[in-house]
Design an enzyme around this catalytic site. Structure first.
Site, mmCIF file in Angstrom:
data_model
loop_
_atom_site.group_PDB
_atom_site.id
_atom_site.type_symbol
_atom_site.label_atom_id
_atom_site.label_comp_id
_atom_site.label_asym_id
_atom_site.label_seq_id
_atom_site.Cartn_x
_atom_site.Cartn_y
_atom_site.Cartn_z
ATOM 1 N NE ARG A 245 52.535 21.879 53.113
ATOM 2 C CZ ARG A 245 52.883 21.223 52.006
ATOM 3 N NH1 ARG A 245 52.157 20.211 51.572
ATOM 4 N NH2 ARG A 245 53.954 21.564 51.327
ATOM 5 C CG ASP A 269 49.395 12.388 51.019
ATOM 6 O OD1 ASP A 269 49.807 11.230 51.287
ATOM 7 O OD2 ASP A 269 50.109 13.251 50.476
ATOM 8 C CD GLU A 274 52.745 16.090 57.119
ATOM 9 O OE1 GLU A 274 51.569 15.932 56.755
ATOM 10 O OE2 GLU A 274 53.692 16.260 56.331
ATOM 11 C CG HIS A 306 53.285 14.877 52.887
ATOM 12 N ND1 HIS A 306 53.140 15.991 53.679
ATOM 13 C CD2 HIS A 306 53.344 15.331 51.617
ATOM 14 C CE1 HIS A 306 53.126 17.071 52.910
ATOM 15 N NE2 HIS A 306 53.248 16.700 51.660
HETATM 16 P P1 NAI Z 1 48.965 26.734 43.364
HETATM 17 O O1 NAI Z 1 49.612 27.934 43.958
HETATM 18 O O2 NAI Z 1 49.148 26.443 41.914
HETATM 19 O O3 NAI Z 1 47.384 26.771 43.652
HETATM 20 C C1 NAI Z 1 46.827 27.104 44.875
HETATM 21 C C2 NAI Z 1 45.455 27.692 44.604
HETATM 22 O O4 NAI Z 1 44.800 27.867 45.864
HETATM 23 C C3 NAI Z 1 45.502 29.058 43.915
HETATM 24 O O5 NAI Z 1 44.671 29.061 42.769
HETATM 25 C C4 NAI Z 1 44.999 29.997 44.981
HETATM 26 O O6 NAI Z 1 44.299 31.131 44.445
HETATM 27 C C5 NAI Z 1 44.089 29.099 45.770
HETATM 28 N N1 NAI Z 1 43.728 29.598 47.086
HETATM 29 C C6 NAI Z 1 44.418 30.434 47.903
HETATM 30 N N2 NAI Z 1 43.691 30.695 49.002
HETATM 31 C C7 NAI Z 1 42.529 30.007 48.889
HETATM 32 C C8 NAI Z 1 41.382 29.874 49.703
HETATM 33 N N3 NAI Z 1 41.265 30.524 50.858
HETATM 34 N N4 NAI Z 1 40.385 29.072 49.270
HETATM 35 C C9 NAI Z 1 40.472 28.424 48.091
HETATM 36 N N5 NAI Z 1 41.537 28.522 47.280
HETATM 37 C C10 NAI Z 1 42.549 29.292 47.675
HETATM 38 O O7 NAI Z 1 49.454 25.507 44.250
HETATM 39 P P2 NAI Z 1 49.478 23.963 43.860
HETATM 40 O O8 NAI Z 1 50.765 23.647 43.197
HETATM 41 O O9 NAI Z 1 48.218 23.606 43.178
HETATM 42 O O10 NAI Z 1 49.541 23.297 45.311
HETATM 43 C C11 NAI Z 1 48.487 23.456 46.260
HETATM 44 C C12 NAI Z 1 48.930 22.943 47.604
HETATM 45 O O11 NAI Z 1 49.112 21.534 47.545
HETATM 46 C C13 NAI Z 1 50.320 23.456 48.068
HETATM 47 O O12 NAI Z 1 50.233 24.727 48.676
HETATM 48 C C14 NAI Z 1 50.754 22.397 49.040
HETATM 49 O O13 NAI Z 1 50.329 22.771 50.334
HETATM 50 C C15 NAI Z 1 50.006 21.146 48.587
HETATM 51 N N6 NAI Z 1 50.905 20.112 48.081
HETATM 52 C C16 NAI Z 1 50.844 18.855 48.631
HETATM 53 C C17 NAI Z 1 51.676 17.841 48.194
HETATM 54 C C18 NAI Z 1 51.612 16.447 48.741
HETATM 55 O O14 NAI Z 1 52.501 15.620 48.446
HETATM 56 N N7 NAI Z 1 50.602 16.091 49.514
HETATM 57 C C19 NAI Z 1 52.697 18.109 47.162
HETATM 58 C C20 NAI Z 1 52.632 19.431 46.609
HETATM 59 C C21 NAI Z 1 51.784 20.402 47.070
#
Ligand code: NAI
Length: 340
Positions: A245, A269, A274, A306
């Site tokens: 994000r 991205d 944005e 994005h």
């Molecule tokens: P997820 O929930 O599977 O994984 C997120 C991980 O981040 C978890 O393991 C969590 O423990 C960890 N985390 C939480 N706080 C943290 C911190 N302070 N430091 C390090 N790690 C921390 O989520 P997923 O599916 O892997 O997605 C991650 C992010 O990717 C989403 O929240 C979203 O913002 C972003 N995203 C971006 C997209 C794009 O098109 N650019 C599309 C989909 C998601």
């Protein structure tokens, strides 16, 4: 027959805000909940456009839609009972306000972690081997190679911040390149550890990695995780990739680090501001965002709007999961709900 939540209605209107032609295609190809009707709006959801959803039980929103308290209150007054997010991230929703308005919120927790992980990899490869520069150069008949020297990914250390679904998929790809993997996550993944990923405190990952990729959610504790101080911890000339994000990074601090060479490569991205720009063709308009305009002047920066999630497989999965979430909600079940 319609489920109990809609027993008084003859059909359930679902309004998709911020919908693009590819959303229309993927949603109309997916299986609709019984009695549901899709309505596609190009406009973003905002206080000014919320009235368009009058009488729609379900509002289907995307990442740059405004889901603040005033908008949710307006939607609730118009009869909206469910916000079905077409995204995994939900940092843009005022969940407390939604609860107070009696609106439930559901999301698509996973659609294709590979899509985002592969896009992060594409940014790394393009930045490293200067593909964006080579593309322009050869089209102009310039076949020189000066300034295009890259580095072997093999043997380099990659730092993964957040090893959930996307971070794990990214780890597998980087392992395939022969990289050493470091990670920071408050919830380490035992399977990744067994595959050789070493979890360390954030500042140690930043200090040891040549490439850092952000895959954690945006929360109050991760906002501006990458700032002037954390940039100073990194190796001189390191590469930073953000497909998470925009507000995970302090963009003006990135610009300073690019100017003095501390940051050697930047692939974004996502961008904190944005919402006013991405997903629209603004090429005929003067760019009003001076920070983004400055970022776009650096030859070692690639910005994509994005698009990391934008694969056919991900779009199909987003549509089917969103409609399944809505069908479950209509049947009085809770699935993929997000709560305050
Ligand atoms: P997820 O929930 O599977 O994984 C997120 C991980 O981040 C978890 O393991 C969590 O423990 C960890 N985390 C939480 N706080 C943290 C911190 N302070 N430091 C390090 N790690 C921390 O989520 P997923 O599916 O892997 O997605 C991650 C992010 O990717 C989403 O929240 C979203 O913002 C972003 N995203 C971006 C997209 C794009 O098109 N650019 C599309 C989909 C998601």
């Amino acid at each position: 027959m319609l489920a109990s939540r809609h027993s008084e209605a003859t059909f359930m209107r679902i309004m998709l805000f911020s919908s693009q032609p590819y959303d229309r295609e993927s949603f109309t190809a997916a299986t609709l909940p019984t009695g549901a009707v899709l309505e596609f709006q190009c406009s973003h959801l905002s206080l000014a456009t919320a009235a368009l959803a009058q009488g729609c039980a379900v509002v289907c929103a995307f990442i740059n839609d405004d889901l603040s308290a005033p908008v949710l209150q307006r939607l609730a007054a118009g009869g909206t009972q469910l916000i079905a997010l077409r995204s995994a991230g939900y940092n843009h929703v005022d969940l407390k306000a939604a609860q107070q308005c009696g609106i439930q919120v559901v999301r698509v927790p996973a659609y294709s972690p590979f899509a985002i992980a592969e896009h992060a990899t594409a940014l790394i490869l393009a930045l490293n081997r200067r593909i964006h520069r080579a593309f322009n150069r050869t089209r102009e008949g310039d076949f020189s190679l000066h300034g295009l020297i890259g580095f072997d990914l093999h043997g380099k250390t990659v730092g993964i911040i957040g090893t959930g679904q996307i971070g794990s998929a990214f780890a597998s790809i980087m392992a395939g390149f022969g990289c050493q993997l470091l990670a920071h996550d408050p919830q380490p993944d035992a399977q990744l550890q067994a595959r050789g990923v070493r979890y360390l405190p954030l500042h140690e990952v930043l200090a040891q990695a040549q490439i850092i990729s952000l895959h954690c959610p945006l929360t109050t504790s991760t906002r501006h995780l990458i700032n002037q101080q954390s940039l100073a911890c990194m190796q001189h000339g390191a590469m930073l990739i953000n497909t998470g994000r925009g507000a995970l990074v302090d963009t003006p601090a990135l610009i300073d680090a690019l100017k003095n060479g501390q940051l050697g490569y930047l692939g974004l991205d996502v961008y904190e501001e944005e919402a006013a720009l991405f997903f629209e063709d603004q090429s005929d308009l003067p760019l009003q965002d001076d920070v983004l305009a400055r970022l776009l002047t650096f030859p070692n920066v690639i910005v994509t709007a994005h698009q990391a999630y934008l694969t056919r497989e991900a779009l199909a999965a987003i549509a089917s999961t969103t409609l399944e979430n809505i069908a479950c909600w209509a049947a009085g079940q809770v699935r993929n709900q997000v709560q305050a």
